[in-house]
Enzyme design. Structure first.
Site, PDB file in Angstrom:
ATOM      1  N   GLU A   1      40.186  35.823  34.876  1.00 19.96           N
ATOM      2  CA  GLU A   1      41.372  36.441  34.282  1.00 19.96           C
ATOM      3  C   GLU A   1      42.095  35.402  33.431  1.00 19.96           C
ATOM      4  O   GLU A   1      42.932  34.650  33.940  1.00 19.96           O
ATOM      5  CB  GLU A   1      42.306  36.945  35.386  1.00 19.96           C
ATOM      6  CG  GLU A   1      41.687  37.993  36.275  1.00 19.96           C
ATOM      7  CD  GLU A   1      42.745  38.917  36.888  1.00 19.96           C
ATOM      8  OE1 GLU A   1      42.710  40.107  36.576  1.00 19.96           O
ATOM      9  OE2 GLU A   1      43.609  38.443  37.633  1.00 19.96           O
TER      10      GLU A   1
ATOM     11  N   HIS B   1      45.685  34.334  42.044  1.00 24.22           N
ATOM     12  CA  HIS B   1      45.967  35.124  40.840  1.00 24.22           C
ATOM     13  C   HIS B   1      46.809  34.282  39.894  1.00 24.22           C
ATOM     14  O   HIS B   1      47.625  33.466  40.338  1.00 24.22           O
ATOM     15  CB  HIS B   1      46.709  36.419  41.211  1.00 24.22           C
ATOM     16  CG  HIS B   1      46.858  37.347  40.054  1.00 24.22           C
ATOM     17  ND1 HIS B   1      47.890  37.238  39.156  1.00 24.22           N
ATOM     18  CD2 HIS B   1      46.087  38.382  39.622  1.00 24.22           C
ATOM     19  CE1 HIS B   1      47.753  38.175  38.228  1.00 24.22           C
ATOM     20  NE2 HIS B   1      46.664  38.885  38.493  1.00 24.22           N
TER      21      HIS B   1
HETATM   22  P1  13P Z   1      46.590  43.854  33.278  1.00 30.40           P
HETATM   23  O1  13P Z   1      45.330  44.689  33.278  1.00 30.40           O
HETATM   24  O2  13P Z   1      47.830  44.664  33.386  1.00 30.40           O
HETATM   25  O3  13P Z   1      46.587  42.890  32.143  1.00 30.40           O
HETATM   26  O4  13P Z   1      46.563  42.973  34.632  1.00 30.40           O
HETATM   27  C1  13P Z   1      45.383  42.371  35.045  1.00 30.40           C
HETATM   28  C2  13P Z   1      45.566  41.701  36.334  1.00 30.40           C
HETATM   29  O5  13P Z   1      46.410  40.833  36.483  1.00 30.40           O
HETATM   30  C3  13P Z   1      44.718  42.120  37.466  1.00 30.40           C
HETATM   31  O6  13P Z   1      44.872  41.269  38.545  1.00 30.40           O
END
Ligand code: 13P
Length: 263
Positions: A172, A100
């Site tokens: 992400e 992550h």
């Molecule tokens: P947010 O949706 O709060 O931006 O976080 C996304 C996330 O880090 C999921 O792993």
């Protein structure tokens, strides 16, 4: 392109919910979603380590899959503070998030560490959810695609196509995540999902690459979820803040699932 069999929708509760809060959330989420068929929906929650065992006691795997937020890459050893795949399995979780953005950028994990974790998870029959994404700076310099390809090629190095077929990947972008993050537009997210798709097809062959679910995460909320989910290479959403109330999460699920089925 052949469609994924299921829509992947999940949340990572980061370092927010205690055991009691996690149980309350899961119980509520189960109630809110019990009439929704799981035939086309893979619903998952990734709570904190300490809540995993208790979380498993309050929901069944076919209702909500559970995953850990991180994992050490050895079965046992002198790694104080780490949690091994055996310990994760013992809680009843069968999914593990790896790499992550907060692990990479706050806790300084490297691509090589993520590679060891992915391989270790697969050895223990845990589904790895590998997270990739470029920083704001990399985006500004036009290095996003290179960064994604590097994270994928390094993080998945040495896997056989049969192993890669068990993976999930989340895109992400670092600049899109969390408080102050700007969500990627549907066009930008789809373009980067295309880069990821081509990379995994290149690494593992078209058939396997096509089957790996690609989830988008980073400031997903009720308004942008519908347009994201209708994009060809977006197979699911990995949500943070907007999913931490069971009612809001259930409302997103109810909105996007029919759209995805019709896509
Ligand atoms: P947010 O949706 O709060 O931006 O976080 C996304 C996330 O880090 C999921 O792993």
């Amino acid at each position: 392109m052949e469609k994924q069999k299921k829509l992947y929708l999940g949340t990572n509760t980061k370092m927010y919910k205690t055991i009691a809060q996690t149980q309350k959330f899961l119980t509520r989420l189960r109630e809110e979603t019990e009439d929704i068929s799981r035939e086309k929906l893979e619903l998952f929650v990734i709570p904190s380590y300490t809540a995993l065992y208790h979380a498993r006691q309050c929901v069944q795997p076919h209702e909500i899959r559970l995953g850990a937020q991180n994992m050490g890459w050895e079965d046992t050893g002198q790694f104080s503070g780490e949690i091994s795949p055996l310990m994760i399995r013992e809680t009843g979780a069968d999914l593990v998030m790896i790499g992550h953005s907060e692990r990479r950028h706050v806790l300084l994990e490297t691509d090589e560490m993520e590679r060891k974790k992915v391989a270790c998870a697969l050895r223990h029959n845990l589904t790895p959810l590998l997270c990739v994404g470029e920083t704001e700076e990399e985006k500004r310099l036009g290095l996003s695609d290179e960064r994604l390809r590097t994270q994928l090629k390094a993080g998945l190095y040495g896997l056989a196509p049969e192993e890669a077929a068990k993976l999930w990947i989340a895109y992400e972008p670092v600049w899109a995540i969390g408080v102050g993050g700007t969500p990627a537009s549907k066009e930008y997210a789809e373009e980067k999902h295309g880069v990821i798709r081509r990379c995994v097809e290149e690494l593992f062959g078209k058939e396997t690459g096509r089957k790996i679910p690609l989830l988008y995460g980073g400031s997903v909320h009720g308004e942008n979820a519908p347009e994201l989910i209708q994009r060809e290479n977006i197979d699911g959403l990995f949500i943070g803040r907007a999913a931490w109330q069971a009612e809001s999460f259930a409302s997103i699920i109810r909105t996007v699932l029919p759209l995805w089925i019709r896509r």
